[in-house]
Write an enzyme that holds these catalytic residues in place. Structure first.
Site, PDB file in Angstrom:
ATOM      1  N   ARG A  71       0.084  -6.535  12.385  1.00  0.00           N
ATOM      2  CA  ARG A  71      -1.055  -6.198  13.251  1.00  0.00           C
ATOM      3  C   ARG A  71      -1.772  -7.466  13.712  1.00  0.00           C
ATOM      4  O   ARG A  71      -2.127  -7.600  14.893  1.00  0.00           O
ATOM      5  CB  ARG A  71      -2.035  -5.290  12.497  1.00  0.00           C
ATOM      6  CG  ARG A  71      -1.496  -3.902  12.202  1.00  0.00           C
ATOM      7  CD  ARG A  71      -2.529  -3.031  11.512  1.00  0.00           C
ATOM      8  NE  ARG A  71      -1.981  -1.751  11.145  1.00  0.00           N
ATOM      9  CZ  ARG A  71      -1.871  -0.708  11.972  1.00  0.00           C
ATOM     10  NH1 ARG A  71      -2.308  -0.825  13.211  1.00  0.00           N
ATOM     11  NH2 ARG A  71      -1.351   0.427  11.561  1.00  0.00           N
ATOM     12  N   LEU A  86       1.670  -1.057   2.338  1.00  0.00           N
ATOM     13  CA  LEU A  86       1.559  -0.759   3.760  1.00  0.00           C
ATOM     14  C   LEU A  86       0.124  -0.291   3.949  1.00  0.00           C
ATOM     15  O   LEU A  86      -0.376   0.500   3.145  1.00  0.00           O
ATOM     16  CB  LEU A  86       2.530   0.351   4.178  1.00  0.00           C
ATOM     17  CG  LEU A  86       4.021   0.019   4.255  1.00  0.00           C
ATOM     18  CD1 LEU A  86       4.816   1.257   4.638  1.00  0.00           C
ATOM     19  CD2 LEU A  86       4.284  -1.102   5.250  1.00  0.00           C
ATOM     20  N   ASP A  87      -0.531  -0.755   5.007  1.00  0.00           N
ATOM     21  CA  ASP A  87      -1.924  -0.343   5.167  1.00  0.00           C
ATOM     22  C   ASP A  87      -2.012   1.147   5.490  1.00  0.00           C
ATOM     23  O   ASP A  87      -1.025   1.803   5.808  1.00  0.00           O
ATOM     24  CB  ASP A  87      -2.648  -1.215   6.195  1.00  0.00           C
ATOM     25  CG  ASP A  87      -2.196  -0.965   7.623  1.00  0.00           C
ATOM     26  OD1 ASP A  87      -2.218   0.189   8.066  1.00  0.00           O
ATOM     27  OD2 ASP A  87      -1.834  -1.943   8.314  1.00  0.00           O
ATOM     28  N   MET A  88      -3.211   1.671   5.415  1.00  0.00           N
ATOM     29  CA  MET A  88      -3.443   3.112   5.534  1.00  0.00           C
ATOM     30  C   MET A  88      -2.902   3.695   6.836  1.00  0.00           C
ATOM     31  O   MET A  88      -2.457   4.842   6.886  1.00  0.00           O
ATOM     32  CB  MET A  88      -4.949   3.385   5.415  1.00  0.00           C
ATOM     33  CG  MET A  88      -5.332   4.839   5.395  1.00  0.00           C
ATOM     34  SD  MET A  88      -7.101   5.009   5.052  1.00  0.00           S
ATOM     35  CE  MET A  88      -7.290   6.792   5.143  1.00  0.00           C
ATOM     36  N   TYR A  89      -2.910   2.903   7.906  1.00  0.00           N
ATOM     37  CA  TYR A  89      -2.531   3.418   9.221  1.00  0.00           C
ATOM     38  C   TYR A  89      -1.099   3.048   9.617  1.00  0.00           C
ATOM     39  O   TYR A  89      -0.693   3.277  10.753  1.00  0.00           O
ATOM     40  CB  TYR A  89      -3.529   2.922  10.270  1.00  0.00           C
ATOM     41  CG  TYR A  89      -4.936   3.355   9.945  1.00  0.00           C
ATOM     42  CD1 TYR A  89      -5.330   4.678  10.099  1.00  0.00           C
ATOM     43  CD2 TYR A  89      -5.854   2.440   9.421  1.00  0.00           C
ATOM     44  CE1 TYR A  89      -6.606   5.092   9.763  1.00  0.00           C
ATOM     45  CE2 TYR A  89      -7.140   2.847   9.085  1.00  0.00           C
ATOM     46  CZ  TYR A  89      -7.515   4.175   9.257  1.00  0.00           C
ATOM     47  OH  TYR A  89      -8.775   4.586   8.910  1.00  0.00           O
TER      48      TYR A  89
END
Length: 233
Positions: free
Chosen positions: A187, A102-105
């Site tokens: 996203r 999962l990306d950082m955000y």
């Protein structure tokens, strides 16, 4: 005899694909000799295997962990830029690593394990394991945009596979279910239809739901959880 990359994965070091990279880069030794041949097989009962000069062995205890990942944490095992890792949130003496990313955000459901076979099966495209995301967006959600997301959109040289999409117009949210895992896919899908992502949370993998697990907390999967998730692989 067992293939070297499979053995490395089953020891919980990383996935088979990442193990191939380690082997090719000369970071794996078998009985004191660097090996770069991806096809090599070893006898796990007698051969000595080192990765980055550390002896690796299979764990006797296999564990499966569900984490509600907060924003601001990366899902790499080692972070070269000093950012916080999800592994900082897990208190265990066993060497576990995230299944997928999962990306950082992005926050929400993340699985971690030291079971290499399980991790490989979970990530293999052939199993088409669905993942559900709740997306808060800025911009007008229209039926045309929803139809585009359902059919597949161009996220930069790649057309996404058909997705399941529902809308909540009151909250300006989308529920998106996909069975593939391209980098920052949800996203990029939203960007492709001119919607800006404000918040992104993964809430479900296969039949396994995040439920009421608090943000930043984790729990070990029980037998019922494993039966749910393994029914897809």
């Amino acid at each position: 005899m067992i293939r070297l990359n499979k053995y490395i994965a089953e020891c919980g070091v990383c996935s088979r694909r990442s193990a191939d990279t380690l082997i090719q880069s000369g970071k794996v030794c078998v009985n004191g000799e660097i090996v770069t041949n991806l096809g090599i097989k070893i006898d796990e009962t007698i051969d000595n295997v080192k990765v980055k000069n550390k002896i690796i062995k299979k764990e006797n205890k296999l564990v499966y962990i569900m984490l509600n990942k907060p924003k601001g944490y990366v899902t790499t095992s080692k972070e070269q830029f000093g950012r916080k890792s999800v592994l900082d949130l897990i208190n265990t003496n066993l060497r576990v690593y995230p299944i997928g990313r999962l990306d950082m955000y992005t926050e929400g459901l993340l699985l971690l394990t030291n079971d290499g076979n399980f991790a490989n099966e979970m990530m293999h495209p052939k199993n088409k394991i669905e993942k559900k995301y709740i997306v808060s967006v800025k911009g007008n959600i229209t039926s045309e945009k929803i139809d585009l997301l359902k059919k597949g959109v161009d996220i930069g040289g790649y057309i996404t596979k058909p997705a399941k999409v529902k809308s909540n117009f009151e909250k300006n949210e989308l529920e998106i279910v996909i069975s593939e895992g391209k980098n920052r896919q949800v996203r990029r899908m939203c960007e492709a239809v001119k919607l800006k992502v404000l918040n992104l949370q993964r809430t479900k993998i296969g039949n396994l739901e995040l439920g009421n697990l608090e943000l930043g907390k984790y729990r070990y999967l029980n037998k019922n959880d494993l039966e749910k998730i393994k029914s897809h692989i």
